[in-house]
Design a protein around this motif. Sequence first.
Motif, PDB file in Angstrom:
ATOM      1  N   PHE A 324     -33.105 -32.963  32.663  1.00  0.00           N
ATOM      2  CA  PHE A 324     -31.889 -32.550  31.986  1.00  0.00           C
ATOM      3  C   PHE A 324     -30.820 -33.634  32.152  1.00  0.00           C
ATOM      4  N   LEU A 325     -30.198 -34.007  31.053  1.00  0.00           N
ATOM      5  CA  LEU A 325     -29.043 -34.903  31.065  1.00  0.00           C
ATOM      6  C   LEU A 325     -27.839 -34.074  30.639  1.00  0.00           C
ATOM      7  N   ILE A 326     -26.850 -33.929  31.543  1.00  0.00           N
ATOM      8  CA  ILE A 326     -25.692 -33.057  31.309  1.00  0.00           C
ATOM      9  C   ILE A 326     -24.433 -33.918  31.309  1.00  0.00           C
ATOM     10  N   ARG A 327     -23.808 -34.009  30.150  1.00  0.00           N
ATOM     11  CA  ARG A 327     -22.637 -34.870  29.992  1.00  0.00           C
ATOM     12  C   ARG A 327     -21.393 -34.029  29.775  1.00  0.00           C
ATOM     13  N   PRO A 328     -20.287 -34.382  30.440  1.00  0.00           N
ATOM     14  CA  PRO A 328     -19.043 -33.632  30.220  1.00  0.00           C
ATOM     15  C   PRO A 328     -18.523 -33.852  28.808  1.00  0.00           C
ATOM     16  N   CYS A 329     -17.944 -32.806  28.260  1.00  0.00           N
ATOM     17  CA  CYS A 329     -17.450 -32.849  26.885  1.00  0.00           C
ATOM     18  C   CYS A 329     -15.923 -32.820  26.900  1.00  0.00           C
ATOM     19  N   GLU A 330     -15.302 -33.572  26.025  1.00  0.00           N
ATOM     20  CA  GLU A 330     -13.840 -33.580  25.945  1.00  0.00           C
ATOM     21  C   GLU A 330     -13.316 -32.191  25.603  1.00  0.00           C
ATOM     22  N   GLY A 331     -12.326 -31.739  26.359  1.00  0.00           N
ATOM     23  CA  GLY A 331     -11.774 -30.416  26.138  1.00  0.00           C
ATOM     24  C   GLY A 331     -12.519 -29.322  26.857  1.00  0.00           C
ATOM     25  N   GLY A 332     -13.505 -29.688  27.707  1.00  0.00           N
ATOM     26  CA  GLY A 332     -14.269 -28.693  28.447  1.00  0.00           C
ATOM     27  C   GLY A 332     -15.644 -28.475  27.868  1.00  0.00           C
ATOM     28  N   GLY A 333     -16.531 -27.995  28.709  1.00  0.00           N
ATOM     29  CA  GLY A 333     -17.895 -27.755  28.269  1.00  0.00           C
ATOM     30  C   GLY A 333     -18.797 -28.942  28.550  1.00  0.00           C
ATOM     31  N   SER A 334     -20.019 -28.854  28.059  1.00  0.00           N
ATOM     32  CA  SER A 334     -21.021 -29.879  28.346  1.00  0.00           C
ATOM     33  C   SER A 334     -21.914 -30.100  27.136  1.00  0.00           C
ATOM     34  N   ILE A 335     -22.432 -31.320  27.044  1.00  0.00           N
ATOM     35  CA  ILE A 335     -23.494 -31.665  26.104  1.00  0.00           C
ATOM     36  C   ILE A 335     -24.775 -31.815  26.921  1.00  0.00           C
ATOM     37  N   ILE A 336     -25.823 -31.094  26.535  1.00  0.00           N
ATOM     38  CA  ILE A 336     -27.053 -31.053  27.328  1.00  0.00           C
ATOM     39  C   ILE A 336     -28.193 -31.671  26.530  1.00  0.00           C
ATOM     40  N   HIS A 337     -28.946 -32.539  27.185  1.00  0.00           N
ATOM     41  CA  HIS A 337     -30.193 -33.069  26.637  1.00  0.00           C
ATOM     42  C   HIS A 337     -31.311 -32.572  27.546  1.00  0.00           C
ATOM     43  N   ILE A 338     -32.341 -31.960  26.955  1.00  0.00           N
ATOM     44  CA  ILE A 338     -33.456 -31.411  27.715  1.00  0.00           C
ATOM     45  C   ILE A 338     -34.751 -32.041  27.209  1.00  0.00           C
ATOM     46  N   VAL A 339     -35.593 -32.469  28.126  1.00  0.00           N
ATOM     47  CA  VAL A 339     -36.921 -32.985  27.780  1.00  0.00           C
ATOM     48  C   VAL A 339     -37.935 -32.285  28.673  1.00  0.00           C
ATOM     49  N   ASP A 340     -38.954 -31.697  28.059  1.00  0.00           N
ATOM     50  CA  ASP A 340     -40.083 -31.111  28.773  1.00  0.00           C
ATOM     51  C   ASP A 340     -41.349 -31.813  28.295  1.00  0.00           C
ATOM     52  N   HIS A 341     -42.104 -32.372  29.239  1.00  0.00           N
ATOM     53  CA  HIS A 341     -43.304 -33.134  28.895  1.00  0.00           C
ATOM     54  C   HIS A 341     -44.368 -32.830  29.946  1.00  0.00           C
ATOM     55  N   VAL A 342     -45.445 -32.163  29.549  1.00  0.00           N
ATOM     56  CA  VAL A 342     -46.471 -31.753  30.499  1.00  0.00           C
ATOM     57  C   VAL A 342     -47.859 -32.038  29.933  1.00  0.00           C
ATOM     58  N   ASP A 343     -48.811 -32.176  30.832  1.00  0.00           N
ATOM     59  CA  ASP A 343     -50.236 -32.271  30.494  1.00  0.00           C
ATOM     60  C   ASP A 343     -50.922 -31.120  31.208  1.00  0.00           C
ATOM     61  N   LEU A 344     -51.427 -30.123  30.440  1.00  0.00           N
ATOM     62  CA  LEU A 344     -51.929 -28.874  30.997  1.00  0.00           C
ATOM     63  C   LEU A 344     -53.436 -28.882  31.213  1.00  0.00           C
ATOM     64  N   ASP A 345     -54.068 -30.059  31.138  1.00  0.00           N
ATOM     65  CA  ASP A 345     -55.498 -30.192  31.423  1.00  0.00           C
ATOM     66  C   ASP A 345     -56.318 -29.265  30.523  1.00  0.00           C
ATOM     67  N   ILE A 346     -56.286 -29.539  29.208  1.00  0.00           N
ATOM     68  CA  ILE A 346     -56.949 -28.654  28.250  1.00  0.00           C
ATOM     69  C   ILE A 346     -58.454 -28.729  28.331  1.00  0.00           C
ATOM     70  N   GLY A 347     -59.004 -29.726  29.046  1.00  0.00           N
ATOM     71  CA  GLY A 347     -60.449 -29.824  29.163  1.00  0.00           C
ATOM     72  C   GLY A 347     -61.061 -28.649  29.893  1.00  0.00           C
ATOM     73  N   ARG A 348     -60.269 -27.897  30.640  1.00  0.00           N
ATOM     74  CA  ARG A 348     -60.778 -26.749  31.391  1.00  0.00           C
ATOM     75  C   ARG A 348     -60.329 -25.432  30.772  1.00  0.00           C
TER      76      ARG A 348
END
Length: 850
Positions: A324-348
């Motif tokens: 998660f990248l959380i950046r402060p926003c002018e006037g209050g609040g936040s801008i959020i960047h989310i990345v989810d990257h997984v390898d679930l071993d589909i061979g099994r």
Amino acid sequence: MALSMHKESLNNKQMDSSKYVRYTPEQVEALERVYSECPKPSSLRRQQLIRECPILSNIEPKQIKVWFQNRRCREKQRKEASRLQTVNRKLTAMNKLLMEENDRLQKQVSHMVYENGYMRQHLQTASATTTDNNSCESVVMSGQHQQQQNPTPQHPQRDANNPAGLLAIAEETLAEFLSKATGTAVDWVQMIGMKPGPDSIGIVAVSRNCSGVAARACGLVSLEPTKVAEILKDRSTWFRDCRCLDVLSVIPTGNGGTIELIYMQTYAPTTLAAARDFWTLRYTTSLEDGSLVICERSLTSSTGGPTGPPTSSFIRAEMLPSGFLIRPCEGGGSIIHIVDHVDLDIGRVPEVLRPLYESSKILAQKMTIAALRHIRQIAQETSGEIQYGGGRQPAVLRTFSQRLCRSFNDAVNGFVDDGWSLMGSDGVEDVTIMINSSPGKFLGSQYNASMFPSFGGGVLCAKASMLLQNVPPALLVRFLREHRSEWADYGVDTYSATCLKASPYAVPCARPGGFPSSQVILPLAHTVEHEELLEVVRLEGHALTPEDLALARDMYLLQLCSGIDENAVGACVQLVFAPIDESFADDAPLLPSGFRVIPLDPKTVKDGPGATRTLDLASTLEVGPGSNRPSGDGEPNNYNLRSVLTIAFQFTFENHLRDNVAAMARQYVRSVVGSVQRVALAIAPSCLSSDMVPKALPGSPEALTLARWICRSYRIHTGGELIRVDSQVGDALLKQLWQHSDAIMCCSLKTNASPVFTFANQAGLDMLETTLVALQDIMLDKILDEAGRKILCSEFSKIMQQGFAYLPAGICVSSMGRPVSYEQAIALKVLNDDEANHCLALMFINWSFV
């Protein structure tokens, strides 16, 4: 003269009463007190105010009325100005976010143009060379050169006691995460329907052509970055598939950040797959611009670092650099960047289930979008934008939803360390029975000991999984929610509810059929976008006999329904419910049961008899990819929607009644599966187009012959023509009957059994809301109301003698329970070629849903 002086006096009085009044601070305070209680007081209330407040005695009632009008106007303007400022801040932040996204996309385009030119150059070089083995090898290696420009570094084993080694892994994770969140390390494709805007969930994208599955999102919230980071790090509160998250070690870094070694277990989505676990390093730090970063990756032999805890019933999955990248926003609040990257071993994973683990859209719905929605929900609850009734705090209601999902997941997975063990089957493997004789391990300390008496008792779970084809998951679950009586048994519900009573085994076994009941759904809470509904369901029992009166009582269920938005791509659709008592305390025990439908990625298959049906998933797992399937008459490639349905029902039991309860649970789940199959077949889109002809059903004459018998019998009995004479040749006759605007259906004529439907044209199928395959499960007396049944019985002898009868306008009921009105009906005796009675045909004229 006197008259003119009198008029002038009246004019002065009117001017005095309407001129501007300057109020003292004491008068304003008194008026504000009244305004806070009643912004729009009546004339009597204003007069009472003048009498009760001496400081307002010199002010006219009309002037006080004007003051309240002005005060309401100022309040409205203030709220509107505040709203516009908030929208302006959101739009400014969103504009900044879109500009950054545009810059990232331009970089991605430039990178792709460079790669395209590089590959074109090498292809031209390859075409100009000879085709010997050495040349081929050089071409292959040159094609792989671009992919190997930044190979994954191989690190030696790093000691957990060495902070410098872990910090090196953390810094590498941070760089790779930022390249995915704001750079071009992954080729992102925006999800359909996720349009950016001030009130949208955010910009959501999924990966294309990368290892594993990945999803990315960015959005705006009105919470400060530190609060957002605190919420996101507590993954178990918003990631419903998280079974546990243990922080095994916390190491501070010299730059003010922290490194955490984390072991996380996740649930399997269905009964026929193993659960996953993760061993990760999580790094929390701040950037120079004031942004907060929480990045995470698995520790493996290739990355280095300490070895994680051993696993037995879990498959170790890999989390690639995410966070998660959380950046402060002018006037209050936040801008959020989310990345989810997984390898679930589909061979099994069994091949039929692999789409669950290969879909970036499912990952986006389960993790990425779920995190954004959870933060937005808390932000709106904190600001007071969401108000819940019933005196419940939002945190309490969220806890109810989490407990329902968690306990249902525990039942579906049946972990051994929770106390679950497998019970022997009855020879058929369609329903799995698991028992837990120590339910305190997973139910929690808040559960009343009276549920499980000292002489022995526990929890039993009956569960099954199915593969659905061409059945919209949201539509199926919505029907199960709204028409509980179509699949549920009141007697079983009564048995489930007894676990909450002082004498939990007052009903030792469910009564077959139970009592008639109806349900009333009482809304309790919902999320911001209504993708999740928490509600209380009251089941109203109705006794048929005096001896049933003691058992036929109202019961209550706490129910969670999620994912019923048909436009949500990859969303898991779920209906989970648990019996509760009338008091419904915040720590009420919950033993949930329910349904979960997870869509698989659309697949292109040949349309055949199985294109609109339900299959047992266990049998599907045993069928190899080379199994022959007969093809139909449709196009070779048709869109086929597939999904996995998981059903799980939990019951308490007493040890000496365990086998009886297990037999009841197994039989009940099989009956629910049968009901769900009938519903699924009824709501599945019809595969018959307007120019297609229905195939004959088993045990019936050919469709053309039946159509000819119907038309000939109509002409013999009524003297009229059902279809124009010039079209009664070949397939044209059947097509005309199939496309007839009136609902035409045939039912059997058996003296020792209830009439069942054997054929219906397209209008008849639409009216009954069913398909040709499911038509045989519908009985005539189930769709006619009481008045219709009486009329048909009274006219039956006339039909047998005369050949037909006209029935007056009335109401019938579709297989989905919807009332259908018709202006007139014709009952017709259909004769075969030997002039013998074959079936009864019914034609409903000018029908419509009420």
